[in-house]
Scaffold this motif. Structure first.
Motif, PDB file in Angstrom:
ATOM      1  N   ARG A   1       0.827  -1.218   0.000  1.00 19.77           N
ATOM      2  CA  ARG A   1       0.000   0.000   0.000  1.00 19.77           C
ATOM      3  C   ARG A   1       0.862   1.270   0.000  1.00 19.77           C
ATOM      4  O   ARG A   1       0.718   2.142   0.858  1.00 19.77           O
ATOM      5  CB  ARG A   1      -0.957  -0.009   1.218  1.00 19.77           C
TER       6      ARG A   1
ATOM      7  N   ASN B   1       1.263  -9.113   3.434  1.00 17.93           N
ATOM      8  CA  ASN B   1       1.912  -7.822   3.653  1.00 17.93           C
ATOM      9  C   ASN B   1       3.015  -7.971   4.708  1.00 17.93           C
ATOM     10  O   ASN B   1       4.157  -7.540   4.527  1.00 17.93           O
ATOM     11  CB  ASN B   1       0.827  -6.819   4.098  1.00 17.93           C
ATOM     12  N   GLN B   2       2.675  -8.642   5.786  1.00 19.41           N
ATOM     13  CA  GLN B   2       3.645  -8.846   6.853  1.00 19.41           C
ATOM     14  C   GLN B   2       4.784  -9.757   6.386  1.00 19.41           C
ATOM     15  O   GLN B   2       5.954  -9.510   6.687  1.00 19.41           O
ATOM     16  CB  GLN B   2       2.908  -9.486   8.032  1.00 19.41           C
TER      17      GLN B   2
HETATM   18  N1  DCM Z   1      -0.485  -6.975  12.323  1.00 11.23           N
HETATM   19  C1  DCM Z   1      -0.474  -8.171  12.990  1.00 11.23           C
HETATM   20  N2  DCM Z   1      -1.201  -8.327  14.145  1.00 11.23           N
HETATM   21  C2  DCM Z   1      -1.926  -7.320  14.612  1.00 11.23           C
HETATM   22  C3  DCM Z   1      -1.939  -6.085  13.944  1.00 11.23           C
HETATM   23  C4  DCM Z   1      -1.208  -5.941  12.786  1.00 11.23           C
HETATM   24  O1  DCM Z   1       0.180  -9.093  12.557  1.00 11.23           O
HETATM   25  N3  DCM Z   1      -2.603  -7.491  15.729  1.00 11.23           N
HETATM   26  C5  DCM Z   1       0.326  -6.854  11.139  1.00 11.23           C
HETATM   27  C6  DCM Z   1      -0.407  -6.447   9.924  1.00 11.23           C
HETATM   28  C7  DCM Z   1       0.572  -5.638   9.151  1.00 11.23           C
HETATM   29  C8  DCM Z   1       1.577  -5.162  10.178  1.00 11.23           C
HETATM   30  O2  DCM Z   1       1.300  -5.858  11.391  1.00 11.23           O
HETATM   31  O3  DCM Z   1       1.250  -6.478   8.231  1.00 11.23           O
HETATM   32  C9  DCM Z   1       1.504  -3.671  10.414  1.00 11.23           C
HETATM   33  O4  DCM Z   1       0.394  -3.194   9.762  1.00 11.23           O
HETATM   34  P1  DCM Z   1       0.184  -1.646   9.482  1.00 11.23           P
HETATM   35  O5  DCM Z   1       1.475  -1.226   8.848  1.00 11.23           O
HETATM   36  O6  DCM Z   1      -0.974  -1.660   8.543  1.00 11.23           O
HETATM   37  O7  DCM Z   1      -0.087  -1.080  10.843  1.00 11.23           O
END
Ligand code: DCM
Ligand code: DCM
Ligand code: DCM
Ligand code: ZN
Ligand code: ZN
Length: 271
Positions: A30, A108-109
């Motif tokens: 994104r 994404n992660q």
């Molecule tokens: N994420 C996660 N667990 C959560 C919240 C977010 O694994 N409870 C992950 C999702 C994204 C990353 O962390 O890949 C950070 O997301 P962002 O950059 O959208 O905050």
């Protein structure tokens, strides 16, 4: 690596990925700017000390139980801990990136972990057990005390570049442009094909073990050329720096070029 190394590696990779790869990862991350990889390159370090991110703490390295400087080598079975290491993590997060049934936030992660770990595996002390990757060895750097791991992660590259340490993105962008030029038409042109020879998307363990062994060989030749005991308390910003700097430059260039090739394979498979 510190921020400078990781961000540089990401910018180099963005200079070499094909167009399809760039749009694929810009979507997933994104971010439709040229900073889409650089902007997430240090994310894995920012979470490793948090409560929810603690599970990933050991994913940044593999502790090779070798014996530098007389014997170097990484052995996956011997050295990868039961709860994971950088090699198993590259396998795990690469498979997640290839799994279209996963939610996009999982992919994404996974992308953020892969971008970071391809970098770390090229730091020799991230593939070495001695003193926890050199963290337990005190050395001097321009008269101040540091640990050897930090010197390899950050101090050497920062000294090479000069400039403002508090502006890693600016410095990294310039360093990446420089190394990109060397890969495209300079000193790395003759060897760059060998860097991505034998990349196997279906065998991330074999692929990343090659990277790990190559990186670990520098532990014997450049990190501990006279053994770990000989380096403790030494001033490293002189002769030692002169020998280490070209290796760090090479490893950063290689990591960026390999990251681009790895992301190309992933995006190619997914489209
Ligand atoms: N994420 C996660 N667990 C959560 C919240 C977010 O694994 N409870 C992950 C999702 C994204 C990353 O962390 O890949 C950070 O997301 P962002 O950059 O959208 O905050
Ligand atoms: N780091 C962080 N939070 C901390 C300590 C360090 O985000 N509490 C980051 C900054 C360094 C990086 O970790 O650049 C070093 O990571 P490693 O030690 O994995 O190379
Ligand atoms: N590290 C390593 N090998 C180890 C332990 C740590 O390469 N056996 C790396 C991860 C971080 C840095 O050293 O880059 C500092 O780690 P920590 O904050 O876990 O001490
Ligand atoms: Zn490190
Ligand atoms: Zn790391």
């Amino acid at each position: 690596w510190g921020s400078l190394g990781h961000i540089t590696i990401a910018y180099i990779a963005s200079n070499f990925v094909n167009e399809n790869t760039a749009s694929y990862f810009q979507d997933l991350l994104r971010n439709d700017t040229e900073h889409y990889l650089a902007g997430v390159a240090t994310w894995a370090d920012s979470i490793r000390y948090t409560k929810w991110g603690r599970f990933s703490k050991n994913f940044h390295f593999i502790d090779a139980k070798d014996d530098p400087p007389s014997y170097c080598g990484v052995d996956f079975k011997r050295d990868c801990k039961a709860d994971g290491c950088i090699v198993s993590s590259l396998q795990n997060y690469t498979s997640q990136l290839l799994d279209s049934t996963l939610w996009p936030w999982r992919r994404n992660q996974a992308a953020k972990f892969v971008i970071h770990f391809v970098g770390d595996i090229h730091q020799p002390l991230h593939v070495e057990n001695v003193a926890q990757g050199g963290n337990g060895i005190h050395v001097n750097w321009e008269g101040h005390e540091f640990n050897l791991h930090h010197v390899w992660d950050s101090s050497i590259a920062e000294k090479m570049l000069g400039g403002n340490r508090r502006k890693p993105y600016d410095n990294a962008f310039r360093w990446a442009a420089d190394l990109t030029g060397e890969i495209k038409s300079g000193k790395y042109l003759p060897v760059r094909a060998s860097w991505i020879d034998g990349l196997l998307l279906d065998d991330p363990i074999a692929t990343s073990m090659r990277w790990a062994n190559e990186s670990n060989a520098y532990v014997c030749s450049h990190v501990f050329p006279e053994g770990p005991a000989a380096i403790a308390g030494q001033e490293l910003a002189g002769e030692y720096f002169e020998k280490a700097a070209p290796i760090i430059e090479l490893q950063v260039a290689k990591a960026g070029y390999r990251l681009a090739a790895w992301l190309d394979l992933i995006a190619g498979r997914m489209s």
